[in-house]
Structure formats: structure tokens, C-alpha cells
Design a protein around this motif. Structure first.
Motif, PDB file in Angstrom:
ATOM      1  N   ALA A 166       0.780  -1.241   0.000  1.00  0.00           N
ATOM      2  CA  ALA A 166       0.000   0.000   0.000  1.00  0.00           C
ATOM      3  C   ALA A 166       0.809   1.287   0.000  1.00  0.00           C
ATOM      4  CB  ALA A 166      -0.941   0.006   1.210  1.00  0.00           C
ATOM      5  N   GLN A 167       2.086   1.234   0.361  1.00  0.00           N
ATOM      6  CA  GLN A 167       2.866   2.458   0.512  1.00  0.00           C
ATOM      7  C   GLN A 167       2.928   3.243  -0.800  1.00  0.00           C
ATOM      8  OE1 GLN A 167       4.774   3.187   3.685  1.00  0.00           O
ATOM      9  NE2 GLN A 167       4.442   5.179   2.784  1.00  0.00           N
ATOM     10  N   GLY A 168       2.649   4.534  -0.721  1.00  0.00           N
ATOM     11  CA  GLY A 168       2.784   5.403  -1.878  1.00  0.00           C
ATOM     12  C   GLY A 168       1.637   5.347  -2.855  1.00  0.00           C
ATOM     13  N   LEU A 186      -3.086   3.346   3.518  1.00  0.00           N
ATOM     14  CA  LEU A 186      -2.084   3.037   4.526  1.00  0.00           C
ATOM     15  C   LEU A 186      -1.725   4.313   5.282  1.00  0.00           C
ATOM     16  CD1 LEU A 186      -0.174   0.703   5.537  1.00  0.00           C
ATOM     17  CD2 LEU A 186       1.597   1.831   4.186  1.00  0.00           C
ATOM     18  N   ILE A 187      -1.798   4.256   6.599  1.00  0.00           N
ATOM     19  CA  ILE A 187      -1.392   5.364   7.455  1.00  0.00           C
ATOM     20  C   ILE A 187      -0.117   4.944   8.176  1.00  0.00           C
ATOM     21  CG2 ILE A 187      -2.044   6.902   9.342  1.00  0.00           C
ATOM     22  CD1 ILE A 187      -3.810   7.214   6.874  1.00  0.00           C
ATOM     23  N   THR A 284      -0.639   1.244   9.715  1.00  0.00           N
ATOM     24  CA  THR A 284      -2.038   0.846   9.857  1.00  0.00           C
ATOM     25  C   THR A 284      -2.737   0.906   8.512  1.00  0.00           C
ATOM     26  OG1 THR A 284      -2.126   1.665  12.133  1.00  0.00           O
ATOM     27  CG2 THR A 284      -4.220   1.354  11.000  1.00  0.00           C
ATOM     28  N   LEU A 285      -3.349  -0.211   8.133  1.00  0.00           N
ATOM     29  CA  LEU A 285      -4.176  -0.228   6.929  1.00  0.00           C
ATOM     30  C   LEU A 285      -5.593   0.140   7.333  1.00  0.00           C
ATOM     31  CD1 LEU A 285      -4.362  -0.812   3.874  1.00  0.00           C
ATOM     32  CD2 LEU A 285      -5.106  -3.132   4.485  1.00  0.00           C
ATOM     33  N   LEU A 286      -6.058   1.266   6.833  1.00  0.00           N
ATOM     34  CA  LEU A 286      -7.422   1.733   7.073  1.00  0.00           C
ATOM     35  C   LEU A 286      -8.290   1.237   5.920  1.00  0.00           C
ATOM     36  CD1 LEU A 286      -8.422   5.365   8.060  1.00  0.00           C
ATOM     37  CD2 LEU A 286      -9.537   4.214   6.156  1.00  0.00           C
ATOM     38  N   THR A 287      -9.361   0.529   6.250  1.00  0.00           N
ATOM     39  CA  THR A 287     -10.289   0.038   5.240  1.00  0.00           C
ATOM     40  C   THR A 287     -11.687   0.540   5.569  1.00  0.00           C
ATOM     41  OG1 THR A 287      -8.981  -1.982   4.905  1.00  0.00           O
ATOM     42  CG2 THR A 287     -11.258  -1.992   4.112  1.00  0.00           C
TER      43      THR A 287
END
Length: 323
Positions: A166-168, A186-187, A284-287
């Protein structure tokens, strides 16, 4: 989406799902045999699974419960009948009651999972064997094909390192069905702080602003199931604002919150917003899974530039968490 085919064979009494992944079969095997990884995708969006037992051995039993967006609960049970590590395993799959015991009122089936190497990575084949045509028809009518397809579509985030996945890439919006949209971001920060930023009104006023040029004078947060919330935004310098209100219908503090949402002053159905947080290696993956009343409403809201506005907000959120 990794699922390449889902087919039913009424004569053979089977349902076969095939999915391809760009990783070695041993990595997919691990995802299916580690309960902490398995519960990240075993269950369609909005119905995550929690495994309460997982005895991965011939004769062993695994039990789990899936929790719906309004707190509904459905249980399942696997009895492992054959294991050939790392290429295949077989289970007796059944519905389960609150104690993890088989529900005799619902049909049970036999499921085989096989993992093989391909030139591009690996292939998963899952074959479900039903006891009768009635059982096959019943479970297909209950949404087994759609649920399995959406569940397997979540495996990509499990098989890769979270930052690598998820980065970027910023805020991503995926249309899952006529009514469902999944938003991920992604946070770079711990889940505890991301959760707090969603539930502390003063923090929310600093980041939940959408595009530049808006303020959030009202952020009344719902903290307990049944509580109502109310958010209002106004343009900088004055002018006509807008707001949303709703109710907290399900909560798992620190990791999941489900709310209804409707625009203040507008009639008609609103949306159901299912927020979940998963932390890995300090990120942290925010969904956010959004359920719309229909495809027309979904498309109308997406066309407003929602994704871009959310990315601006999430970028502020990440800066706030890092600070």
C-alpha cells in the motif's frame, strides 16, 4: 482480482473456485493455515472472521465466527480430515452454533484446498463437495459464489508486506458490487493513534476536512453503540455548509466501527460505513467498506470527487499521527 473462475457442477455436486497469485505456493499455504492470517480474508467484506480454535492436524477442529456490520453473527466449523503439507488439505465444513458445535439444521460439505506452482506464482483450487443438489442450490442461493469471490479478493493484502502493498499508492477506491465500495489507505503510524484520531472531536477537526478551504466547526462523536453523531463543515470565510449525521451500530474498540450515514436535511436512504483498522510493522491499513442503497447512488457519490477529497483528509491524518 485473484479469482479467475467459480463454477458449479450440479451433476458432480461440486463448486470449484480457482485463484492465481504472484507468490510461491508455500506463501499461500501459510495464509490458509495460520489462523491470524486466515481471519483477515475468510469472510466477505463486512463479515470478518475470528477463529476461536484452530487445531491443524488430522481429526483436529477449527471454529470461527463472522460478525456482520450490525453485529450479526454466523458461526462455522472445520474438521480436518486430510493434510498433505504443503500441497493440499481437506475439511468437513459446516455451520456452527455459539458453542462451535455443528448446526444439524444446515447442510455440511467437504472442502479440498490444493496449492500448486505456476510460471507466474501459484494457483489455489478449492473444491466444495455437496451432499445433494438441494444443498448445493441452497448455499448458492445464500450467496456462496459472491461471498467466496469477494473473500478471496482480500488475499492480496495478506500475501504481501503491508507497506509494500500500500505504501505510496494513496487512497484507493474499489467497486466490489452494485452496492459496495471498498476504500483503503495506509497510514504510517500505530492503530491506536489512528483510532483515536477518528474518535477525538478536537483531532477530527484538524484532519477530516476534505479539500482545502473548509473547516469543521461541529464534530459530535458517537462513542457507544446506539449513540448518534453529527459532523458539519463550512467554507473558510463563510458561506453555505453541509453535514452528515447517523448512528453507531457496531463497535469493536480499537479496530472496527460501523455507522449509518445520511446528509443532514436530506430525505431518503443513507449509507452504511464499516471502518476497520489493521496494524503491521508500525503501519495501519485503514479500510472503509461503504454500502450504498443502489448502484445509481454509488456512482453519483463517487462522481463528486470523493476519493480525492478523502486522500487530502487522510494525508492530513497521517501527518497528525506522525506528529
Amino acid at each position: 482480482m485473484p479469482v479467475t473462475s467459480v463454477t458449479t457442477d450440479p451433476e458432480a455436486l461440486t463448486l470449484t473456485l480457482v485463484a492465481d497469485f504472484p507468490v510461491a505456493p508455500q506463501r499461500v499455504w501459510k495464509a490458509f493455515t495460520d489462523p491470524r492470517q486466515l481471519e483477515r480474508f475468510w469472510g466477505p467484506p463486512g463479515w470478518p472472521a475470528t477463529f476461536t480454535a484452530f487445531d491443524f492436524a488430522p481429526g483436529g477442529v477449527a471454529t470461527y465466527r463472522m460478525t456482520g456490520p450490525r453485529g450479526e453473527s454466523a458461526g462455522g466449523r472445520w474438521e480436518f480430515t486430510r493434510i498433505q503439507e504443503p500441497t493440499s488439505f481437506e475439511v468437513l465444513d459446516s455451520f456452527a452454533d455459539v458453542d462451535g458445535e455443528q448446526n444439524p439444521d444446515m447442510p455440511a460439505s467437504r472442502m479440498t484446498f490444493s496449492f500448486e506452482e505456476t510460471p507466474d506464482g501459484s494457483r489455489l483450487q478449492s473444491v466444495t463437495h455437496f451432499p445433494s443438489t438441494e444443498a448445493l442450490a441452497q448455499l448458492v442461493a445464500m450467496g456462496m459464489v459472491e461471498g467466496s469471490t469477494m473473500a478471496m479478493a482480500q488475499l492480496d493484502t495478506v500475501l504481501q508486506d503491508l507497506r509494500e502493498y500500500a505504501q505510496g499508492k494513496g487512497t484507493r477506491t474499489e467497486i466490489l458490487s452494485d452496492q459496495h465500495v471498498r476504500i483503503t489507505r495506509l497510514i504510517d503510524g500505530p492503530r491506536e493513534l489512528v483510532w483515536r484520531a477518528h474518535h477525538d472531536s478536537e483531532l477530527m477537526k484538524q484532519w477530516l476536512l476534505g479539500p482545502d478551504g473548509w473547516t469543521m466547526p461541529v464534530a459530535e462523536v458517537a462513542t457507544e453503540v446506539g449513540d448518534s453523531y453529527r459532523y458539519v463543515w463550512e467554507p473558510v470565510g463563510g458561506g453555505e455548509g453541509f453535514g452528515f449525521e447517523g448512528e453507531l451500530v457496531h463497535a469493536e474498540p480499537g479496530r472496527r466501527a460501523v455507522t449509518t450515514e445520511r446528509m443532514i436535511g436530506m430525505d431518503g436512504p443513507g449509507t452504511l460505513n464499516d471502518l476497520s483498522l489493521y496494524e503491521e510493522d508500525g503501519a495501519t491499513l485503514l479500510t472503509l467498506l461503504i454500502e450504498y442503497p443502489d448502484a445509481a447512488t454509488r456512482d453519483m457519490i463517487l462522481a463528486t470527487g470523493m476519493t480525492e477529497g478523502m486522500e487530502t483528509s487522510y494525508a492530513r491524518l497521517e501527518s497528525l499521527v506522525l506528529a
